[in-house]
Scaffold this motif. Structure first.
Motif, PDB file in Angstrom:
ATOM      1  N   LEU A 153       2.241   1.904  -3.397  1.00 54.03           N
ATOM      2  CA  LEU A 153       1.160   2.338  -4.349  1.00 54.03           C
ATOM      3  C   LEU A 153       0.988   3.809  -4.437  1.00 54.03           C
ATOM      4  O   LEU A 153       0.659   4.437  -5.164  1.00 54.03           O
ATOM      5  CB  LEU A 153      -0.132   1.519  -4.226  1.00 54.03           C
ATOM      6  CG  LEU A 153      -0.014  -0.046  -4.749  1.00 54.03           C
ATOM      7  CD1 LEU A 153      -1.226  -0.632  -4.207  1.00 54.03           C
ATOM      8  CD2 LEU A 153       0.281   0.044  -6.061  1.00 54.03           C
ATOM      9  N   THR A 154       1.122   4.259  -3.068  1.00 55.50           N
ATOM     10  CA  THR A 154       0.829   5.839  -2.880  1.00 55.50           C
ATOM     11  C   THR A 154       2.205   6.417  -2.756  1.00 55.50           C
ATOM     12  O   THR A 154       1.872   7.864  -2.780  1.00 55.50           O
ATOM     13  CB  THR A 154       0.164   5.876  -1.383  1.00 55.50           C
ATOM     14  OG1 THR A 154       0.965   5.415  -0.231  1.00 55.50           O
ATOM     15  CG2 THR A 154      -1.207   5.086  -1.356  1.00 55.50           C
ATOM     16  N   HIS A 155       3.054   6.027  -2.854  1.00 56.95           N
ATOM     17  CA  HIS A 155       4.382   6.566  -2.754  1.00 56.95           C
ATOM     18  C   HIS A 155       5.080   6.017  -4.085  1.00 56.95           C
ATOM     19  O   HIS A 155       6.404   5.546  -3.888  1.00 56.95           O
ATOM     20  CB  HIS A 155       5.145   6.510  -1.491  1.00 56.95           C
ATOM     21  CG  HIS A 155       4.336   6.969  -0.532  1.00 56.95           C
ATOM     22  ND1 HIS A 155       3.559   6.437   0.398  1.00 56.95           N
ATOM     23  CD2 HIS A 155       4.492   8.370   0.103  1.00 56.95           C
ATOM     24  CE1 HIS A 155       2.963   7.436   1.435  1.00 56.95           C
ATOM     25  NE2 HIS A 155       3.503   8.468   1.117  1.00 56.95           N
ATOM     26  N   ARG A 156       4.796   6.206  -5.101  1.00 54.33           N
ATOM     27  CA  ARG A 156       5.447   5.536  -6.310  1.00 54.33           C
ATOM     28  C   ARG A 156       6.904   6.103  -6.548  1.00 54.33           C
ATOM     29  O   ARG A 156       7.613   5.453  -7.241  1.00 54.33           O
ATOM     30  CB  ARG A 156       4.541   5.686  -7.644  1.00 54.33           C
ATOM     31  CG  ARG A 156       3.493   4.818  -7.401  1.00 54.33           C
ATOM     32  CD  ARG A 156       2.408   4.983  -8.544  1.00 54.33           C
ATOM     33  NE  ARG A 156       0.860   4.260  -8.321  1.00 54.33           N
ATOM     34  CZ  ARG A 156       0.673   3.211  -8.748  1.00 54.33           C
ATOM     35  NH1 ARG A 156       1.757   2.315  -9.533  1.00 54.33           N
ATOM     36  NH2 ARG A 156      -0.321   2.701  -8.567  1.00 54.33           N
ATOM     37  N   GLN A 214       0.869  -1.213  -0.121  1.00 51.91           N
ATOM     38  CA  GLN A 214       0.266   0.044   0.100  1.00 51.91           C
ATOM     39  C   GLN A 214       0.879   1.150   0.158  1.00 51.91           C
ATOM     40  O   GLN A 214       0.747   2.123  -0.721  1.00 51.91           O
ATOM     41  CB  GLN A 214      -0.977   0.094   1.233  1.00 51.91           C
ATOM     42  CG  GLN A 214      -2.202  -1.068   1.003  1.00 51.91           C
ATOM     43  CD  GLN A 214      -2.862  -0.786  -0.134  1.00 51.91           C
ATOM     44  OE1 GLN A 214      -3.387   0.180  -0.422  1.00 51.91           O
ATOM     45  NE2 GLN A 214      -3.050  -1.894  -0.883  1.00 51.91           N
ATOM     46  N   TYR A 215       1.781   1.196   0.819  1.00 50.54           N
ATOM     47  CA  TYR A 215       2.898   2.417   0.781  1.00 50.54           C
ATOM     48  C   TYR A 215       3.432   2.565  -0.599  1.00 50.54           C
ATOM     49  O   TYR A 215       3.417   3.821  -0.959  1.00 50.54           O
ATOM     50  CB  TYR A 215       3.980   2.079   1.706  1.00 50.54           C
ATOM     51  CG  TYR A 215       5.118   3.438   1.816  1.00 50.54           C
ATOM     52  CD1 TYR A 215       4.794   4.372   2.500  1.00 50.54           C
ATOM     53  CD2 TYR A 215       6.268   3.200   1.193  1.00 50.54           C
ATOM     54  CE1 TYR A 215       5.496   5.409   2.456  1.00 50.54           C
ATOM     55  CE2 TYR A 215       7.137   4.304   1.179  1.00 50.54           C
ATOM     56  CZ  TYR A 215       7.021   5.260   1.807  1.00 50.54           C
ATOM     57  OH  TYR A 215       7.588   6.521   1.771  1.00 50.54           O
TER      58      TYR A 215
END
Length: 63
Positions: free
Chosen positions: A19-22, A16-17
């Motif tokens: 995916l949100t911090h590409r 999840q990290y």
């Protein structure tokens, strides 16, 4: 920004990290390494005539 300890995150939290911090390539590579170590990723050799069967088996094992 406070540095993230990727090893303190579960694999799903790390996913999840990522995916949100590409833009965080270190997190991405850590996720890939841990996914491989946990058997979540496989390598496909397209010259192997049984590659499709091996993928199907691996998917069924993980369900």
């Amino acid at each position: 920004m406070k540095p993230i300890n990727y090893n303190s995150l579960s694999l799903e939290e790390l996913r999840q990290y990522v995916l949100t911090h590409r833009e965080d390539t270190n997190a991405f590579y850590t996720y890939i390494d841990r996914s491989k170590a946990d058997g979540k990723m496989i390598t496909v050799n397209l010259e192997d005539s049984y590659w499709e069967e091996k993928i199907t088996t691996k998917i069924q094992e993980n369900q």
